[in-house]
Design a protein around this motif. Sequence first.
Motif, PDB file in Angstrom:
ATOM      1  N   ILE A   1       6.943  11.282  -5.149  1.00 29.49           N
ATOM      2  CA  ILE A   1       6.008  10.328  -4.546  1.00 29.49           C
ATOM      3  C   ILE A   1       4.814  11.094  -3.969  1.00 29.49           C
ATOM      4  CG2 ILE A   1       5.662   8.659  -2.674  1.00 29.49           C
ATOM      5  CD1 ILE A   1       7.366   7.429  -4.794  1.00 29.49           C
ATOM      6  N   ASN A   2       5.099  12.178  -3.238  1.00 25.28           N
ATOM      7  CA  ASN A   2       4.021  12.986  -2.664  1.00 25.28           C
ATOM      8  C   ASN A   2       3.155  13.590  -3.772  1.00 25.28           C
ATOM      9  OD1 ASN A   2       4.880  12.569   0.041  1.00 25.28           O
ATOM     10  ND2 ASN A   2       6.456  14.151  -0.212  1.00 25.28           N
ATOM     11  N   GLU A   3       3.806  14.054  -4.844  1.00 16.38           N
ATOM     12  CA  GLU A   3       3.059  14.649  -5.970  1.00 16.38           C
ATOM     13  C   GLU A   3       2.160  13.607  -6.637  1.00 16.38           C
ATOM     14  OE1 GLU A   3       6.189  16.143  -8.404  1.00 16.38           O
ATOM     15  OE2 GLU A   3       6.799  17.687  -6.953  1.00 16.38           O
ATOM     16  N   MET A   4       2.670  12.390  -6.750  1.00 13.66           N
ATOM     17  CA  MET A   4       1.887  11.308  -7.353  1.00 13.66           C
ATOM     18  C   MET A   4       0.630  11.028  -6.529  1.00 13.66           C
ATOM     19  SD  MET A   4       3.090   7.328  -8.035  1.00 13.66           S
ATOM     20  CE  MET A   4       2.479   6.534  -6.544  1.00 13.66           C
TER      21      MET A   4
ATOM     22  N   TYR B   1       3.376   3.910 -13.711  1.00 15.69           N
ATOM     23  CA  TYR B   1       3.288   5.360 -13.488  1.00 15.69           C
ATOM     24  C   TYR B   1       4.558   6.010 -14.016  1.00 15.69           C
ATOM     25  CZ  TYR B   1       2.829   9.902 -11.249  1.00 15.69           C
ATOM     26  OH  TYR B   1       2.741  11.256 -11.022  1.00 15.69           O
ATOM     27  N   ASP B   2       4.381   6.917 -14.967  1.00 19.23           N
ATOM     28  CA  ASP B   2       5.512   7.622 -15.569  1.00 19.23           C
ATOM     29  C   ASP B   2       5.727   8.937 -14.824  1.00 19.23           C
ATOM     30  OD1 ASP B   2       7.507   8.108 -17.692  1.00 19.23           O
ATOM     31  OD2 ASP B   2       6.141   9.736 -18.244  1.00 19.23           O
ATOM     32  N   VAL B   3       6.863   9.063 -14.182  1.00 17.23           N
ATOM     33  CA  VAL B   3       7.132  10.217 -13.320  1.00 17.23           C
ATOM     34  C   VAL B   3       7.175  11.516 -14.126  1.00 17.23           C
ATOM     35  CG1 VAL B   3       8.765  11.226 -11.682  1.00 17.23           C
ATOM     36  CG2 VAL B   3       8.395   8.752 -11.707  1.00 17.23           C
ATOM     37  N   ALA B   4       7.809  11.465 -15.297  1.00 18.89           N
ATOM     38  CA  ALA B   4       7.982  12.694 -16.085  1.00 18.89           C
ATOM     39  C   ALA B   4       6.656  13.286 -16.547  1.00 18.89           C
ATOM     40  CB  ALA B   4       8.882  12.411 -17.283  1.00 18.89           C
ATOM     41  N   SER B   5       5.760  12.440 -17.028  1.00 18.93           N
ATOM     42  CA  SER B   5       4.480  12.939 -17.555  1.00 18.93           C
ATOM     43  C   SER B   5       3.364  12.922 -16.516  1.00 18.93           C
ATOM     44  CB  SER B   5       4.053  12.109 -18.762  1.00 18.93           C
ATOM     45  OG  SER B   5       3.753  10.774 -18.360  1.00 18.93           O
ATOM     46  N   ARG B   6       3.644  12.327 -15.343  1.00 16.67           N
ATOM     47  CA  ARG B   6       2.654  12.209 -14.274  1.00 16.67           C
ATOM     48  C   ARG B   6       1.384  11.504 -14.766  1.00 16.67           C
ATOM     49  NH1 ARG B   6       3.002  17.880 -10.792  1.00 16.67           N
ATOM     50  NH2 ARG B   6       5.275  18.003 -10.716  1.00 16.67           N
ATOM     51  N   SER B   7       1.605  10.451 -15.543  1.00 13.85           N
ATOM     52  CA  SER B   7       0.478   9.689 -16.081  1.00 13.85           C
ATOM     53  C   SER B   7       0.879   8.225 -16.178  1.00 13.85           C
ATOM     54  CB  SER B   7       0.087  10.220 -17.458  1.00 13.85           C
ATOM     55  OG  SER B   7       1.152  10.019 -18.385  1.00 13.85           O
ATOM     56  N   TYR B   8      -0.096   7.358 -16.460  1.00  7.53           N
ATOM     57  CA  TYR B   8       0.186   5.931 -16.632  1.00  7.53           C
ATOM     58  C   TYR B   8       0.437   5.624 -18.099  1.00  7.53           C
ATOM     59  CZ  TYR B   8      -1.206   5.007 -11.818  1.00  7.53           C
ATOM     60  OH  TYR B   8      -1.274   4.986 -10.444  1.00  7.53           O
ATOM     61  N   LYS B   9       1.456   4.807 -18.351  1.00  9.58           N
ATOM     62  CA  LYS B   9       1.798   4.412 -19.713  1.00  9.58           C
ATOM     63  C   LYS B   9       1.899   2.890 -19.791  1.00  9.58           C
ATOM     64  CE  LYS B   9       4.373   8.553 -21.136  1.00  9.58           C
ATOM     65  NZ  LYS B   9       5.673   9.040 -21.674  1.00  9.58           N
ATOM     66  N   SER B  10       1.674   2.353 -20.972  1.00 11.47           N
ATOM     67  CA  SER B  10       1.797   0.901 -21.176  1.00 11.47           C
ATOM     68  C   SER B  10       3.258   0.485 -21.132  1.00 11.47           C
ATOM     69  CB  SER B  10       1.211   0.503 -22.535  1.00 11.47           C
ATOM     70  OG  SER B  10      -0.166   0.746 -22.575  1.00 11.47           O
TER      71      SER B  10
ATOM     72  N   GLY C   1       0.835  -1.201   0.000  1.00  6.87           N
ATOM     73  CA  GLY C   1       0.000   0.000   0.000  1.00  6.87           C
ATOM     74  C   GLY C   1       0.865   1.244   0.000  1.00  6.87           C
ATOM     75  N   VAL C   2       0.911   1.947  -1.119  1.00 10.69           N
ATOM     76  CA  VAL C   2       1.837   3.078  -1.247  1.00 10.69           C
ATOM     77  C   VAL C   2       1.504   4.170  -0.235  1.00 10.69           C
ATOM     78  CG1 VAL C   2       2.774   4.843  -2.794  1.00 10.69           C
ATOM     79  CG2 VAL C   2       2.185   2.577  -3.699  1.00 10.69           C
ATOM     80  N   GLU C   3       0.260   4.613  -0.208  1.00  9.11           N
ATOM     81  CA  GLU C   3      -0.113   5.752   0.636  1.00  9.11           C
ATOM     82  C   GLU C   3       0.066   5.441   2.116  1.00  9.11           C
ATOM     83  OE1 GLU C   3      -3.420   9.258   0.370  1.00  9.11           O
ATOM     84  OE2 GLU C   3      -4.111   7.208  -0.007  1.00  9.11           O
ATOM     85  N   SER C   4      -0.435   4.289   2.551  1.00  4.67           N
ATOM     86  CA  SER C   4      -0.328   3.945   3.978  1.00  4.67           C
ATOM     87  C   SER C   4       1.120   3.727   4.386  1.00  4.67           C
ATOM     88  CB  SER C   4      -1.159   2.700   4.286  1.00  4.67           C
ATOM     89  OG  SER C   4      -0.703   1.592   3.540  1.00  4.67           O
ATOM     90  N   THR C   5       1.918   3.120   3.487  1.00  9.18           N
ATOM     91  CA  THR C   5       3.331   2.871   3.800  1.00  9.18           C
ATOM     92  C   THR C   5       4.117   4.169   3.888  1.00  9.18           C
ATOM     93  OG1 THR C   5       3.219   0.722   2.680  1.00  9.18           O
ATOM     94  CG2 THR C   5       5.406   1.606   3.096  1.00  9.18           C
ATOM     95  N   VAL C   6       3.802   5.133   3.014  1.00  7.55           N
ATOM     96  CA  VAL C   6       4.484   6.436   3.057  1.00  7.55           C
ATOM     97  C   VAL C   6       4.250   7.102   4.413  1.00  7.55           C
ATOM     98  CG1 VAL C   6       4.432   8.797   2.145  1.00  7.55           C
ATOM     99  CG2 VAL C   6       4.570   6.857   0.571  1.00  7.55           C
TER     100      VAL C   6
ATOM    101  N   ALA D   1      -1.990  13.752  -6.660  1.00  5.01           N
ATOM    102  CA  ALA D   1      -2.711  13.791  -7.939  1.00  5.01           C
ATOM    103  C   ALA D   1      -3.731  12.661  -8.056  1.00  5.01           C
ATOM    104  CB  ALA D   1      -1.709  13.714  -9.091  1.00  5.01           C
ATOM    105  N   GLY D   2      -3.800  11.806  -7.036  1.00  6.92           N
ATOM    106  CA  GLY D   2      -4.786  10.730  -7.040  1.00  6.92           C
ATOM    107  C   GLY D   2      -4.283   9.409  -7.577  1.00  6.92           C
ATOM    108  N   ALA D   3      -2.994   9.331  -7.934  1.00  6.05           N
ATOM    109  CA  ALA D   3      -2.404   8.065  -8.396  1.00  6.05           C
ATOM    110  C   ALA D   3      -1.925   7.294  -7.166  1.00  6.05           C
ATOM    111  CB  ALA D   3      -1.248   8.328  -9.348  1.00  6.05           C
ATOM    112  N   LYS D   4      -2.538   6.181  -6.875  1.00  5.37           N
ATOM    113  CA  LYS D   4      -2.273   5.465  -5.619  1.00  5.37           C
ATOM    114  C   LYS D   4      -1.370   4.238  -5.776  1.00  5.37           C
ATOM    115  CE  LYS D   4      -5.096   8.288  -3.530  1.00  5.37           C
ATOM    116  NZ  LYS D   4      -4.549   9.385  -2.699  1.00  5.37           N
ATOM    117  N   THR D   5      -1.040   3.864  -7.013  1.00  3.31           N
ATOM    118  CA  THR D   5      -0.192   2.689  -7.241  1.00  3.31           C
ATOM    119  C   THR D   5       0.837   2.985  -8.327  1.00  3.31           C
ATOM    120  OG1 THR D   5      -1.716   1.807  -8.901  1.00  3.31           O
ATOM    121  CG2 THR D   5      -2.039   1.071  -6.624  1.00  3.31           C
ATOM    122  N   PHE D   6       1.914   2.238  -8.314  1.00  2.10           N
ATOM    123  CA  PHE D   6       2.946   2.379  -9.349  1.00  2.10           C
ATOM    124  C   PHE D   6       2.562   1.619 -10.620  1.00  2.10           C
ATOM    125  CE2 PHE D   6       5.344   2.830  -5.309  1.00  2.10           C
ATOM    126  CZ  PHE D   6       5.734   4.139  -5.478  1.00  2.10           C
ATOM    127  N   TYR D   7       1.796   0.538 -10.439  1.00  9.11           N
ATOM    128  CA  TYR D   7       1.360  -0.267 -11.583  1.00  9.11           C
ATOM    129  C   TYR D   7      -0.145  -0.493 -11.498  1.00  9.11           C
ATOM    130  CZ  TYR D   7       6.331  -1.578 -11.902  1.00  9.11           C
ATOM    131  OH  TYR D   7       7.699  -1.554 -12.013  1.00  9.11           O
TER     132      TYR D   7
END
Length: 803
Positions: A435-438, A457-466, A416-421, A441-447
């Motif tokens: 990580i805080n910015e992610m 989760y792509d850090v540079a674009s702050r969006s999810y990519k395939s 759990g990213v949020e709870s672990t942070v 922005a409402g993104a709660k998981t890396f995958y």
Amino acid sequence: MSKRIIKKVAVLGSGVMGSRIACHFAGIGVQVLLLDMVPKEAVESDNKAARNKLVNDALQAALKSNPSPVYTKDVVKKITTGNFTDNLKEISGYDWIIEVVVERLDIKQQIFTEVEKYRKPGTLITSNTSGIPIHLMAEGRSDDFKKHFCGTHFFNPPRYLRLLEIIPTPHTDAAVVDFLMQYGDLYLGKTTVLCKDTPAFIANRIGVYGIMAIFGLVDKMGLTVDEIDALTGPIIGRPKSATFRTADVVGIDTLVKVAKGVYDNCPNDEQRDIFVIPAWLEKMVANNQLGDKTKQGFFKKTLKASPPAGGGGLEGAGKEIYSLDFKTFEYKPRAKAKFATVEAAKPIDDLKTRLKALCSGTDKAGDFYRHFHYGLFSYISHRIPEISDEIYRVDDAMMAGFGWEIGAFESWDVLGVESTVQKMKAAGYAVAPWINEMLEAGAKTFYKVENGKRLYYDVASRSYKSLPGGDAFIVMKNFENQTVWKNSACRLYHLGDDVLGLEWYTKMGSIGGEVLEGIQTAVAKAEDNYKGVVIANDSANFSAGANVGMIFMLAIEQEYDELDMAIRMFQNTMMRARYSAIPVVVAPHALTLGGACELSLHSDKVCSAAETYIGLVELGVGLIPGGGGTKEFVLRAADEMHEDEPDTITLKNRFLTIATAKVATSAHEGFELGIFRKGKDEIVLNQGRRIAEAKKSVIELFDSGYVTPVQRTDIKVLGRSALGALYAGINGMWRAAYATDHDVVVAKKLAYVMCGGDLSEPTLVSEQYLLDLEREAFLSLCGEKKTLERIQSVLKGGKPVRN
């Protein structure tokens, strides 16, 4: 840029890495030139053997090593050896030159100066360094050299560890990088990870951090060598070698060198102090306690103090492993570590569920897991974008290079990213700002998974990519939201394009009643609405075979009717797969034994990972293959018989493969043993691609006009003439003490089935005739006391007793 084809590779340096890299290239069919120095004593000699002694000895040592660096022994024919003085000029005719000499910049630069004299423009030139900055090696070289120069960091042993780090310099042509990424993936079977030219690249940077952080916890928490290795092995999805055993294998001096390299060259690393070498580790290096290379490190093999029962003195006493006591610096017998949290988590098969339980523990183990993961998560968050712009490259590197079952960012998702942070911050562990910015922005998981595709989760674009290459790397669990059918052991997914995918997740992939139900259901549903079925999984092993626990239970209780029904069901399921109205393609990997081998034998096609260890091993537990494996070997032997040789030769070879429980140590050997079929089955070098290749095969078979095969009634069996010859051979093995009394009993049952019984002359029989003989022999052996002893031995200790 014209299409680049690699036919010939020159490897410069024949040490542990160089010789094994040469073997791996030879294993995929490439011609290899392996060069090293002329030994000092042979500099003035004209004797070719003397001048090539160093390289030839190194190659022979590699070929004799265990595990083997080659898929089959004959690949060595593709390796030519030589020396730098006499043969370096020959590199002008090679497509790729790989430098693997000692880890010293000045020596590498000297080699490259010589290489430039003979290298043809446009030829690839790469260095297999584990730490020297790639751009420094390119200094002073020609523009063409720089354009085609790159770091290619293989991990040892290169056949088995799937990571290949690609490290370009600012001068490297983008087309060269693209080629190496693709070639490593498709032809070398590697997880190719693009790295930045930073100290220790990706895998060693994170991996050595993890080891050094654990060393810090040893001092902080007062943990022992045995306790750490119990906490950091398979229980958390890491290799059996865990932490300290891994350090011994790698070499403690190597570990110290990499750690010091990071400390010296990463002044801005926020956890730099982790890489300071502890005093006790410095002492080990000073004492030459460097691990396996000096026969003592964190562990040491010692003669047992007392001889075994029956006498024989210390020569027969064997060895036991002692571990280092940090307090006394002496080696002591290993002490079994016990933690309540670990004991409670052991029965949990699912790694992700187990990780949550371990990190929630309230004892010392729970504290260790929290500190370790919090530190790791903090560290990897700060390495983006320093060592990689993408998080998935970090996870890929750790899984492929260090054998982690799941990556670091994926582990963070599990907990759990949020709870672990929040817990990390409370415990004093900082996370990188992104990580805080992610999270904000409402993104709660890396995958996450959408429509069967995994996104990161792509850090540079702050969006999810395939993830790149998603279509080529099918992961069954990503299709959970497209489940067609399931029971407690299996799931049947729609993989898209009208192809079904069946996987099961029993312990060691064992095949019992529910798995057989899954295969039957998959075939039936595919026949109704789909093009075909892929049978595969993403577990550590494909399958260790039939559920011997069930067989043992039924046999010990003398439930022979139930046992007969179970064997019939297994045979009928294999035949259902063979004679279905749609193609069934199996994509095995790693252990594929017994019943799993029989399933492969009955498929329309096998798309096997190169690292597949397959065989019919039932003789080891006092049985014969009872799921159609014996029948299938007889059928194939009959089809292979030639008029110009005695019929018994082919049958004898097939008999010996089963009777000696031979296991192919690679998919290539699977062809040699006649398990895989030339011209029909295929090897997929990159294990991650085999399911996608299997799906493609299903579509190709269906679209080309798949026709249901017809059951065979024309199988030639040889009867008494061959039976006598096989019995004579069995007795010869017994007289030479190669076979025990019970081995003879089992082997004679096998011979009887493979000869079609006690027939007076060669006869044509049906598959069902052979299946009935096979089942009867299997049942009779289940009533043998010594067979039950063997099965019980496997269930208790993992190995059959020799009785």
